[in-house]
Design a protein around this motif. Structure first.
Motif, PDB file in Angstrom:
ATOM      1  N   ALA A  94       0.808  -1.227   0.000  1.00  0.00           N
ATOM      2  CA  ALA A  94       0.000   0.000   0.000  1.00  0.00           C
ATOM      3  C   ALA A  94       0.835   1.268   0.000  1.00  0.00           C
ATOM      4  CB  ALA A  94      -0.934   0.005   1.215  1.00  0.00           C
ATOM      5  N   GLY A  95       2.085   1.183   0.418  1.00  0.00           N
ATOM      6  CA  GLY A  95       2.906   2.389   0.565  1.00  0.00           C
ATOM      7  C   GLY A  95       3.455   2.885  -0.751  1.00  0.00           C
ATOM      8  N   SER A  96       3.771   4.178  -0.777  1.00  0.00           N
ATOM      9  CA  SER A  96       4.400   4.753  -1.968  1.00  0.00           C
ATOM     10  C   SER A  96       5.912   4.872  -1.792  1.00  0.00           C
ATOM     11  CB  SER A  96       3.809   6.122  -2.275  1.00  0.00           C
ATOM     12  OG  SER A  96       3.964   7.007  -1.179  1.00  0.00           O
ATOM     13  N   ARG A  97       6.338   5.107  -0.552  1.00  0.00           N
ATOM     14  CA  ARG A  97       7.766   5.164  -0.224  1.00  0.00           C
ATOM     15  C   ARG A  97       7.955   4.457   1.118  1.00  0.00           C
ATOM     16  NH1 ARG A  97       6.193   9.866  -1.633  1.00  0.00           N
ATOM     17  NH2 ARG A  97       6.270  10.754   0.474  1.00  0.00           N
ATOM     18  N   ALA A 106      17.599  -1.118  -0.838  1.00  0.00           N
ATOM     19  CA  ALA A 106      17.096  -0.590  -2.113  1.00  0.00           C
ATOM     20  C   ALA A 106      16.230  -1.575  -2.873  1.00  0.00           C
ATOM     21  CB  ALA A 106      18.272  -0.168  -2.997  1.00  0.00           C
ATOM     22  N   LEU A 107      16.180  -2.837  -2.445  1.00  0.00           N
ATOM     23  CA  LEU A 107      15.436  -3.852  -3.188  1.00  0.00           C
ATOM     24  C   LEU A 107      14.156  -4.282  -2.497  1.00  0.00           C
ATOM     25  CD1 LEU A 107      18.416  -6.169  -4.203  1.00  0.00           C
ATOM     26  CD2 LEU A 107      17.459  -4.242  -5.482  1.00  0.00           C
ATOM     27  N   GLY A 108      14.009  -3.985  -1.213  1.00  0.00           N
ATOM     28  CA  GLY A 108      12.840  -4.411  -0.463  1.00  0.00           C
ATOM     29  C   GLY A 108      13.152  -4.498   1.017  1.00  0.00           C
ATOM     30  N   ILE A 109      12.216  -5.055   1.770  1.00  0.00           N
ATOM     31  CA  ILE A 109      12.378  -5.204   3.210  1.00  0.00           C
ATOM     32  C   ILE A 109      12.805  -6.640   3.508  1.00  0.00           C
ATOM     33  CG2 ILE A 109      11.300  -4.949   5.466  1.00  0.00           C
ATOM     34  CD1 ILE A 109      11.348  -2.352   3.867  1.00  0.00           C
ATOM     35  N   VAL A 110      14.027  -6.826   3.968  1.00  0.00           N
ATOM     36  CA  VAL A 110      14.513  -8.158   4.324  1.00  0.00           C
ATOM     37  C   VAL A 110      13.825  -8.601   5.603  1.00  0.00           C
ATOM     38  CG1 VAL A 110      16.527  -9.516   5.001  1.00  0.00           C
ATOM     39  CG2 VAL A 110      16.732  -7.813   3.180  1.00  0.00           C
ATOM     40  N   PRO A 128      28.038  -0.291  -9.313  1.00  0.00           N
ATOM     41  CA  PRO A 128      28.094  -1.211 -10.449  1.00  0.00           C
ATOM     42  C   PRO A 128      26.815  -1.145 -11.288  1.00  0.00           C
ATOM     43  CG  PRO A 128      28.689  -2.321  -8.397  1.00  0.00           C
ATOM     44  CD  PRO A 128      28.117  -0.987  -8.023  1.00  0.00           C
ATOM     45  N   ASP A 129      26.969  -1.183 -12.594  1.00  0.00           N
ATOM     46  CA  ASP A 129      25.804  -1.141 -13.481  1.00  0.00           C
ATOM     47  C   ASP A 129      24.853  -2.307 -13.220  1.00  0.00           C
ATOM     48  OD1 ASP A 129      26.666   1.168 -14.731  1.00  0.00           O
ATOM     49  OD2 ASP A 129      27.677   0.099 -16.364  1.00  0.00           O
ATOM     50  N   GLU A 130      25.399  -3.462 -12.835  1.00  0.00           N
ATOM     51  CA  GLU A 130      24.553  -4.619 -12.592  1.00  0.00           C
ATOM     52  C   GLU A 130      23.615  -4.384 -11.413  1.00  0.00           C
ATOM     53  OE1 GLU A 130      27.742  -7.547 -11.872  1.00  0.00           O
ATOM     54  OE2 GLU A 130      28.748  -5.776 -11.067  1.00  0.00           O
ATOM     55  N   PHE A 131      24.067  -3.609 -10.410  1.00  0.00           N
ATOM     56  CA  PHE A 131      23.198  -3.302  -9.283  1.00  0.00           C
ATOM     57  C   PHE A 131      22.110  -2.321  -9.710  1.00  0.00           C
ATOM     58  CE2 PHE A 131      21.972  -1.032  -5.380  1.00  0.00           C
ATOM     59  CZ  PHE A 131      21.551  -2.117  -4.621  1.00  0.00           C
ATOM     60  N   ARG A 132      22.453  -1.327 -10.520  1.00  0.00           N
ATOM     61  CA  ARG A 132      21.428  -0.407 -11.038  1.00  0.00           C
ATOM     62  C   ARG A 132      20.337  -1.174 -11.780  1.00  0.00           C
ATOM     63  NH1 ARG A 132      25.972   2.752 -12.642  1.00  0.00           N
ATOM     64  NH2 ARG A 132      26.215   4.627 -11.363  1.00  0.00           N
ATOM     65  N   SER A 133      20.751  -2.118 -12.588  1.00  0.00           N
ATOM     66  CA  SER A 133      19.779  -2.899 -13.353  1.00  0.00           C
ATOM     67  C   SER A 133      18.885  -3.717 -12.435  1.00  0.00           C
ATOM     68  CB  SER A 133      20.505  -3.831 -14.329  1.00  0.00           C
ATOM     69  OG  SER A 133      21.250  -3.091 -15.269  1.00  0.00           O
ATOM     70  N   LEU A 134      19.459  -4.275 -11.375  1.00  0.00           N
ATOM     71  CA  LEU A 134      18.683  -5.066 -10.434  1.00  0.00           C
ATOM     72  C   LEU A 134      17.650  -4.198  -9.711  1.00  0.00           C
ATOM     73  CD1 LEU A 134      18.212  -7.786  -9.040  1.00  0.00           C
ATOM     74  CD2 LEU A 134      20.027  -7.178  -7.426  1.00  0.00           C
ATOM     75  N   VAL A 135      18.037  -3.008  -9.322  1.00  0.00           N
ATOM     76  CA  VAL A 135      17.095  -2.089  -8.656  1.00  0.00           C
ATOM     77  C   VAL A 135      15.957  -1.729  -9.593  1.00  0.00           C
ATOM     78  CG1 VAL A 135      16.813   0.198  -7.623  1.00  0.00           C
ATOM     79  CG2 VAL A 135      18.823  -1.181  -7.060  1.00  0.00           C
ATOM     80  N   ARG A 136      16.285  -1.408 -10.833  1.00  0.00           N
ATOM     81  CA  ARG A 136      15.232  -1.043 -11.798  1.00  0.00           C
ATOM     82  C   ARG A 136      14.259  -2.192 -12.019  1.00  0.00           C
ATOM     83  NH1 ARG A 136      19.522   1.871 -14.607  1.00  0.00           N
ATOM     84  NH2 ARG A 136      19.974  -0.004 -15.829  1.00  0.00           N
ATOM     85  N   ARG A 137      14.750  -3.407 -11.991  1.00  0.00           N
ATOM     86  CA  ARG A 137      13.909  -4.565 -12.241  1.00  0.00           C
ATOM     87  C   ARG A 137      13.011  -4.894 -11.044  1.00  0.00           C
ATOM     88  NH1 ARG A 137      16.013  -9.672 -11.996  1.00  0.00           N
ATOM     89  NH2 ARG A 137      18.100  -8.826 -12.371  1.00  0.00           N
ATOM     90  N   LEU A 138      13.568  -4.831  -9.824  1.00  0.00           N
ATOM     91  CA  LEU A 138      12.795  -5.213  -8.652  1.00  0.00           C
ATOM     92  C   LEU A 138      11.975  -4.066  -8.068  1.00  0.00           C
ATOM     93  CD1 LEU A 138      15.165  -7.591  -6.641  1.00  0.00           C
ATOM     94  CD2 LEU A 138      13.380  -8.166  -8.292  1.00  0.00           C
ATOM     95  N   ASP A 139      12.393  -2.830  -8.310  1.00  0.00           N
ATOM     96  CA  ASP A 139      11.683  -1.671  -7.760  1.00  0.00           C
ATOM     97  C   ASP A 139      11.558  -0.583  -8.824  1.00  0.00           C
ATOM     98  OD1 ASP A 139      10.427   0.045  -5.981  1.00  0.00           O
ATOM     99  OD2 ASP A 139      12.300   0.756  -5.100  1.00  0.00           O
ATOM    100  N   GLU A 187       9.322   1.521  -9.692  1.00  0.00           N
ATOM    101  CA  GLU A 187       8.718   2.804  -9.324  1.00  0.00           C
ATOM    102  C   GLU A 187       9.500   3.516  -8.218  1.00  0.00           C
ATOM    103  OE1 GLU A 187       6.242   3.975 -11.088  1.00  0.00           O
ATOM    104  OE2 GLU A 187       6.305   2.111 -12.279  1.00  0.00           O
ATOM    105  N   GLY A 188      10.573   2.929  -7.725  1.00  0.00           N
ATOM    106  CA  GLY A 188      11.374   3.586  -6.701  1.00  0.00           C
ATOM    107  C   GLY A 188      10.711   3.630  -5.330  1.00  0.00           C
TER     108      GLY A 188
END
Length: 407
Positions: free
Chosen positions: A32-35, A160-164, A380-391, A393-394
């Motif tokens: 439900a949250g936006s941020r 940056a990817l979610g709540i562990v 690392p570019d690979e981490f940027r790509s992972l963030v874009r894929r999993l999150d 909308e930021g």
């Protein structure tokens, strides 16, 4: 009352602070949250955990620890501290390979920011993670395990990817440790740096860039010839317990003088039942360098010691073995961490921190993610790509991660 970090130098801006009591409740909050951001034990000295949205604290979630003796692993709730985890692991006959200076910190927060202990053969705390569960942006649970393609990017991930929600850690057989403190290490003795750092299972140098002590945490009893007589790299044995800050009583420190004890009662510098270090009356920075640059870098810092000391409480030098985690400060290189415990005066500390960063810049430093630094690290570019894929909308982004992820 304003919620702050441990040191009080960061006031969290969250519009709401939530304490979910179940995984279902957490999933609904995230969906439900936006941020959304998660807060661990609050021991970071920057705004890595901050948000102007919803802050989630997992201190009311189920806290059962699940030890798998056959696999030599333990499944741990994210918010659990090492102080609470370690005795349970020890009673089952196991240990964690390493611990940080403070046992008071949460497992998930320590892992996410690249926290570490010391030891030539021992990597950071995140290297013990074999799998983790996290609630992603749509509220679903994602499990990643060692060997999965995204796993190296999800362990040290700064939230940056979610709540562990839980992590599974590798265990080793329980072991005993003895602490010895040596005093009077000279600048000239840095020529023996590799031998000094190899002197025990875990070794730390504590210095004000004039006077230096050596903390040795050994899995074996050291003979008189090895340590207790004068002469080990020009040092002398401490004649009593010592605090890393020379003017402070050692009553809150773990037991020294070669007295054996369980790994979790010796590897940290501070007892879990006592206030650590300056009890929050401090700021901290740490820069991690390739091991091969250590001696030259340390000599450069000794040379500017007169400019560092007015705002310094103490520095600590430790060695860390490499890992393969994308955002780890120790990725793909044997490392030395140079830590600074500053006075709690941001205005006075920042110019000196900038001087330290400038001095160490030729040595390819990486920052500890949970401490103060002023230069933007590489991402690392690979981490940027992972963030874009999993999150995409930021939802888990904040000012800290937005700056890091800039192209």
């Amino acid at each position: 009352m304003t919620l702050t970090n441990w040191a009080g130098n960061t006031a969290f801006r969250a519009r709401d602070v939530h304490h979910p009591t179940s995984l279902d409740e957490l999933q609904r909050l995230v969906s439900a949250g936006s941020r959304v951001r998660a807060l661990g034990s609050g021991h970071s000295f920057n705004d890595v955990a901050d948000t102007d949205g919803d802050l989630v604290v997992l201190d009311r979630m189920p806290d059962a620890v699940e030890i798998d003796s056959a696999a030599a692993t333990v499944r741990v709730p994210a918010r659990l501290t090492y102080a609470r985890l370690a005795p349970q692991v020890h009673r089952a006959g196991f240990a964690l390979a390493n611990l940080a200076s403070l046992p008071h910190i949460s497992v998930a927060g320590s892992v996410a920011t690249g926290t570490h202990g010391s030891g030539d053969a021992v990597p950071g705390l995140a290297s013990a993670v074999s799998s983790l569960d996290l609630v992603t942006a749509d509220g679903s649970v994602l499990t990643l395990s060692r060997g999965d393609a995204d796993f190296p990017g999800a362990v040290v991930a700064l939230g940056a990817l979610g709540i562990v929600t839980s992590l599974t850690l590798d265990l080793v057989p329980a072991f005993e440790v003895r602490q010895y403190v040596r005093e009077g290490l000279s600048v000239a003795a840095l020529a023996d740096f590799d031998q000094i750092m190899a002197g025990a299972y875990s070794v730390s140098l504590f210095t004000d860039w004039r006077d230096t002590r050596v903390w040795l945490k050994s899995t074996e009893e050291k003979s008189t010839e090895e340590l207790t007589d004068a002469g080990w790299h020009g040092t002398t044995p401490a004649d009593g317990p010592r605090h890393p800050l020379p003017a402070m009583s050692a009553e809150n420190c773990t037991i020294q003088l070669g007295v054996p004890g369980p790994w979790y009662e010796r590897l940290p510098h501070f007892r879990p039942d006592a206030e650590p270090s300056g009890a929050g009356n401090e700021l901290q920075s740490e820069l991690i360098l390739p091991r091969e640059h250590a001696v030259k870098a340390l000599r450069e810092l000794y040379a500017i010691g007169d400019r560092i000391r007015p705002v310094l409480q103490i520095s600590e030098v430790r060695s860390i073995a490499p890992d393969d985690l994308w955002l780890s400060p120790f990725r793909d290189r044997d490392s030395v961490g140079i830590h600074f415990t500053w006075i709690r005066d941001v205005a006075a500390v920042l110019p000196v921190l900038e001087l330290v960063e400038e001095t160490l810049a030729p040595f390819a430093p990486r920052p500890h993610w949970g401490k103060l630094f002023t230069r933007r690290p590489a991402c690392p570019d690979e981490f940027r790509s992972l963030v874009r894929r999993l999150d995409p909308e930021g939802k888990f982004a904040n000012d800290f991660t937005r700056i890091l992820l800039q192209e």
